[in-house]
Design a protein around this motif. Structure first.
Motif, PDB file in Angstrom:
ATOM      1  N   GLY A   1      -5.065 -19.033  10.916  1.00 50.05           N
ATOM      2  CA  GLY A   1      -5.424 -18.232  12.064  1.00 50.05           C
ATOM      3  C   GLY A   1      -5.840 -16.859  11.563  1.00 50.05           C
ATOM      4  O   GLY A   1      -7.008 -16.480  11.589  1.00 50.05           O
ATOM      5  N   PHE A   2      -4.869 -16.139  11.038  1.00 47.99           N
ATOM      6  CA  PHE A   2      -5.128 -14.823  10.453  1.00 47.99           C
ATOM      7  C   PHE A   2      -4.025 -14.584   9.434  1.00 47.99           C
ATOM      8  O   PHE A   2      -2.975 -14.035   9.767  1.00 47.99           O
ATOM      9  CB  PHE A   2      -5.135 -13.745  11.541  1.00 47.99           C
ATOM     10  N   PRO A   3      -4.215 -15.027   8.204  1.00 48.76           N
ATOM     11  CA  PRO A   3      -3.109 -15.137   7.238  1.00 48.76           C
ATOM     12  C   PRO A   3      -2.507 -13.804   6.810  1.00 48.76           C
ATOM     13  O   PRO A   3      -3.170 -12.952   6.225  1.00 48.76           O
ATOM     14  CB  PRO A   3      -3.759 -15.856   6.045  1.00 48.76           C
ATOM     15  N   ASN A   4      -1.205 -13.659   7.070  1.00 49.89           N
ATOM     16  CA  ASN A   4      -0.489 -12.456   6.659  1.00 49.89           C
ATOM     17  C   ASN A   4      -0.518 -12.261   5.147  1.00 49.89           C
ATOM     18  O   ASN A   4      -0.580 -11.129   4.661  1.00 49.89           O
ATOM     19  CB  ASN A   4       0.972 -12.542   7.124  1.00 49.89           C
ATOM     20  N   VAL A   5      -0.442 -13.361   4.417  1.00 49.18           N
ATOM     21  CA  VAL A   5      -0.318 -13.255   2.963  1.00 49.18           C
ATOM     22  C   VAL A   5      -1.532 -12.563   2.337  1.00 49.18           C
ATOM     23  O   VAL A   5      -1.389 -11.829   1.358  1.00 49.18           O
ATOM     24  CB  VAL A   5      -0.089 -14.649   2.337  1.00 49.18           C
ATOM     25  N   VAL A   6      -2.704 -12.739   2.908  1.00 46.88           N
ATOM     26  CA  VAL A   6      -3.905 -12.093   2.358  1.00 46.88           C
ATOM     27  C   VAL A   6      -3.845 -10.584   2.601  1.00 46.88           C
ATOM     28  O   VAL A   6      -4.223  -9.784   1.738  1.00 46.88           O
ATOM     29  CB  VAL A   6      -5.181 -12.707   2.970  1.00 46.88           C
ATOM     30  N   MET A   7      -3.347 -10.189   3.765  1.00 52.89           N
ATOM     31  CA  MET A   7      -3.162  -8.761   4.040  1.00 52.89           C
ATOM     32  C   MET A   7      -2.072  -8.166   3.160  1.00 52.89           C
ATOM     33  O   MET A   7      -2.209  -7.049   2.650  1.00 52.89           O
ATOM     34  CB  MET A   7      -2.816  -8.534   5.507  1.00 52.89           C
ATOM     35  N   GLN A   8      -0.991  -8.919   2.987  1.00 49.73           N
ATOM     36  CA  GLN A   8       0.112  -8.442   2.156  1.00 49.73           C
ATOM     37  C   GLN A   8      -0.339  -8.223   0.711  1.00 49.73           C
ATOM     38  O   GLN A   8      -0.009  -7.210   0.090  1.00 49.73           O
ATOM     39  CB  GLN A   8       1.268  -9.438   2.208  1.00 49.73           C
ATOM     40  N   ALA A   9      -1.079  -9.179   0.192  1.00 45.50           N
ATOM     41  CA  ALA A   9      -1.580  -9.054  -1.180  1.00 45.50           C
ATOM     42  C   ALA A   9      -2.485  -7.839  -1.313  1.00 45.50           C
ATOM     43  O   ALA A   9      -2.384  -7.073  -2.281  1.00 45.50           O
ATOM     44  CB  ALA A   9      -2.330 -10.325  -1.580  1.00 45.50           C
ATOM     45  N   GLY A  10      -3.358  -7.642  -0.345  1.00 41.46           N
ATOM     46  CA  GLY A  10      -4.254  -6.483  -0.385  1.00 41.46           C
ATOM     47  C   GLY A  10      -3.482  -5.172  -0.343  1.00 41.46           C
ATOM     48  O   GLY A  10      -3.797  -4.227  -1.069  1.00 41.46           O
ATOM     49  N   ALA A  11      -2.446  -5.109   0.502  1.00 40.06           N
ATOM     50  CA  ALA A  11      -1.615  -3.911   0.584  1.00 40.06           C
ATOM     51  C   ALA A  11      -0.897  -3.645  -0.736  1.00 40.06           C
ATOM     52  O   ALA A  11      -0.611  -2.498  -1.076  1.00 40.06           O
ATOM     53  CB  ALA A  11      -0.606  -4.051   1.712  1.00 40.06           C
TER      54      ALA A  11
ATOM     55  N   ASN B   1     -11.951 -15.130   5.969  1.00 43.68           N
ATOM     56  CA  ASN B   1     -13.287 -14.557   5.858  1.00 43.68           C
ATOM     57  C   ASN B   1     -13.502 -13.353   6.770  1.00 43.68           C
ATOM     58  O   ASN B   1     -14.604 -12.798   6.820  1.00 43.68           O
ATOM     59  CB  ASN B   1     -14.363 -15.620   6.085  1.00 43.68           C
ATOM     60  N   GLU B   2     -12.446 -12.956   7.489  1.00 44.78           N
ATOM     61  CA  GLU B   2     -12.487 -11.706   8.245  1.00 44.78           C
ATOM     62  C   GLU B   2     -11.787 -10.583   7.478  1.00 44.78           C
ATOM     63  O   GLU B   2     -12.197  -9.425   7.552  1.00 44.78           O
ATOM     64  CB  GLU B   2     -11.830 -11.903   9.615  1.00 44.78           C
ATOM     65  N   ILE B   3     -10.738 -10.923   6.755  1.00 44.40           N
ATOM     66  CA  ILE B   3      -9.997  -9.927   5.971  1.00 44.40           C
ATOM     67  C   ILE B   3     -10.736  -9.595   4.677  1.00 44.40           C
ATOM     68  O   ILE B   3     -10.821  -8.430   4.275  1.00 44.40           O
ATOM     69  CB  ILE B   3      -8.584 -10.453   5.639  1.00 44.40           C
ATOM     70  N   ILE B   4     -11.262 -10.626   4.018  1.00 43.63           N
ATOM     71  CA  ILE B   4     -11.939 -10.435   2.736  1.00 43.63           C
ATOM     72  C   ILE B   4     -13.430 -10.250   2.949  1.00 43.63           C
ATOM     73  O   ILE B   4     -14.088 -11.039   3.636  1.00 43.63           O
ATOM     74  CB  ILE B   4     -11.682 -11.634   1.800  1.00 43.63           C
ATOM     75  N   VAL B   5     -13.971  -9.194   2.347  1.00 45.30           N
ATOM     76  CA  VAL B   5     -15.409  -8.936   2.342  1.00 45.30           C
ATOM     77  C   VAL B   5     -15.913  -9.253   0.936  1.00 45.30           C
ATOM     78  O   VAL B   5     -15.402  -8.701  -0.046  1.00 45.30           O
ATOM     79  CB  VAL B   5     -15.718  -7.471   2.713  1.00 45.30           C
TER      80      VAL B   5
ATOM     81  N   GLN C   1      -7.000   0.007   0.358  1.00 43.08           N
ATOM     82  CA  GLN C   1      -7.694   0.882   1.303  1.00 43.08           C
ATOM     83  C   GLN C   1      -8.315   0.088   2.452  1.00 43.08           C
ATOM     84  O   GLN C   1      -8.269   0.510   3.616  1.00 43.08           O
ATOM     85  CB  GLN C   1      -8.769   1.676   0.558  1.00 43.08           C
ATOM     86  N   MET C   2      -8.854  -1.103   2.153  1.00 47.10           N
ATOM     87  CA  MET C   2      -9.496  -1.908   3.200  1.00 47.10           C
ATOM     88  C   MET C   2      -8.475  -2.491   4.170  1.00 47.10           C
ATOM     89  O   MET C   2      -8.777  -2.697   5.339  1.00 47.10           O
ATOM     90  CB  MET C   2     -10.356  -2.994   2.562  1.00 47.10           C
ATOM     91  N   ILE C   3      -7.265  -2.736   3.699  1.00 48.36           N
ATOM     92  CA  ILE C   3      -6.199  -3.188   4.600  1.00 48.36           C
ATOM     93  C   ILE C   3      -5.686  -2.021   5.435  1.00 48.36           C
ATOM     94  O   ILE C   3      -5.477  -2.139   6.648  1.00 48.36           O
ATOM     95  CB  ILE C   3      -5.041  -3.823   3.795  1.00 48.36           C
ATOM     96  N   GLU C   4      -5.492  -0.875   4.820  1.00 50.36           N
ATOM     97  CA  GLU C   4      -5.020   0.325   5.519  1.00 50.36           C
ATOM     98  C   GLU C   4      -5.907   0.668   6.709  1.00 50.36           C
ATOM     99  O   GLU C   4      -5.426   1.035   7.779  1.00 50.36           O
ATOM    100  CB  GLU C   4      -4.988   1.521   4.570  1.00 50.36           C
ATOM    101  N   SER C   5      -7.212   0.572   6.511  1.00 49.96           N
ATOM    102  CA  SER C   5      -8.158   1.032   7.526  1.00 49.96           C
ATOM    103  C   SER C   5      -8.251   0.105   8.734  1.00 49.96           C
ATOM    104  O   SER C   5      -8.730   0.502   9.788  1.00 49.96           O
ATOM    105  CB  SER C   5      -9.550   1.191   6.898  1.00 49.96           C
TER     106      SER C   5
END
Length: 387
Positions: free
Chosen positions: A290-300, A314-318, A357-361
């Motif tokens: 749906g919207f994976p937390n783990v990808v955001m967590q890794a980015g943070a 494909n929405e979190i990762i550019v 930075q991309m997760i923060e924003s």
């Protein structure tokens, strides 16, 4: 006013809605419902809310499902909430139906991911029918991201208005908690020693359930091929439970995990931050999300990601900004993406620098929480106006 939040298993309330329930409890009386377990008790203590156990099967079990439906109906009649809000598929179906039967005025379901797009034949038709029934019983439907919204429209799941709250995640991310500074050098050194990881190793990490539809078969195969043909020492760190009863991995995958000394499986870990901290790249080739937390967590945690071309990821990762996107179930494309991370130092450093930075924003937690609270207030106000 009372708000009831439901999920099929307590892990979802505990992890997906961590902190949010306590925040909402400052404005409403919040009750959490899921299957029984220690994690539900943990939710009660940490979030400071009332919890009620209703055992719900994740799979299809008609007799048990009817029992769960009746129990939910009795609870909702007794509790008389203004809003009942579900996440996860089975809890969604049972909660929306029981909520309609009990006369709960505002019945919300958030689709955190869709199961049916990856299924075939009769199973797919049944799952579509169940989601259509869920949406019929709901008064409001919220997809977790634009990709999920598109699928709900394309498969004609509902004609109801679909709204994505915030930037698409159910809880956002606590950037103070998921931060490289939260893991000390001594902690990293000790964990590497325990796992026999050298400072010169390049570490790919996967966090999640070790099942087929998370892409584990392809990931293990791609890693094995890569490690045989590259001069640098590599490690694959698997952080998550092996769920054999739901979606068993291929025998050759299980054999490779067991016998390849460069693949380290540590099982479920309550705190995944130290594992991110000793890794270089998140590899997450899931078939559906749906919207994976783990990808955001890794980015943070300042990790770039390799993800499959699916909803949420494909929405979190550019592409080439904070990671790279590969086709679903494509072992060779995954291997090539992993190889580029290892061999192209300039490329790796560039996307690593962008990751946090991309997760923060876009996904700071308070943005999501206030969007949900604002939506509750709006829906209650609209109902009061109609009444």
């Amino acid at each position: 006013m009372k708000i009831i939040r439901t999920s099929t298993i307590p892990l979802s309330l505990n992890i997906l809605l961590k902190g949010q329930l306590k925040f909402l409890n400052g404005s409403y009386e919040v009750v959490g419902i899921s299957s029984d377990g220690q994690l539900l008790n943990e939710v009660k203590e940490r979030e400071g809310i009332k919890t009620i156990a209703v055992n719900m099967e994740r799979g299809i079990s008609p007799v048990k499902d009817l029992k769960s439906l009746y129990r939910l109906y009795k609870i909702l009649k007794a509790e008389k909430p203004e809003i009942v809000h579900s996440i996860t598929p089975k809890a969604g179906l049972l909660t929306m139906l029981s909520g309609k039967m009990a006369g709960v005025p505002i019945r919300i379901h958030t689709f955190t991911g869709l199961v049916f797009p990856t299924r075939k034949g009769a199973a797919k038709k049944l799952l579509i029918s169940m989601d259509q029934l869920l949406c019929w019983a709901a008064t409001h439907v919220y997809p977790e991201g634009e990709g999920v919204k598109k699928d709900l429209i394309n498969y004609k799941i509902t004609s109801k208005y679909l709204k994505v709250l915030g930037n698409g995640n159910v809880n956002g991310i606590d950037l103070g908690y998921f931060s490289p500074e939260q893991v000390t050098e001594e902690q990293k050194k000790q964990l590497k020693k325990e796992l026999k990881i050298n400072d010169t190793d390049f570490v790919f990490v996967f966090v999640g359930r070790l099942v087929g539809d998370k892409g584990i078969n392809e990931l293990v195969n791609a890693f094995s091929l890569l490690s045989k043909n590259i001069g640098r020492s590599l490690k694959l760190l698997l952080v998550g439970p092996l769920e054999q009863e739901l979606d068993l991995l291929r025998p050759e995958t299980l054999n490779e995990i067991k016998n390849n000394l460069n693949i380290i499986s540590v099982g479920f870990q309550k705190d995944v931050r130290p594992y991110f901290a000793i890794s270089d790249v998140l590899a997450f080739p899931s078939y559906r999300e749906g919207f994976p937390n783990v990808v955001m967590q890794a980015g943070a945690m300042e990790l770039p990601s390799i993800v499959s071309d699916i909803n949420g990821c494909n929405e979190i990762i550019v592409e080439d900004e904070n990671g790279t996107i590969v086709p679903v179930k494509n072992t060779e494309a995954l291997r090539k993406a992993m190889e580029k991370m290892v061999t192209d130092t300039h490329y790796y450093q560039k996307i690593k620098m962008n990751s946090r930075q991309m997760i923060e924003s876009r996904y700071e937690q308070s943005v999501v929480w206030y969007a949900i609270l604002g939506e509750y207030k709006k829906l209650i106000k609209e109902r009061d106006y109609r009444v």
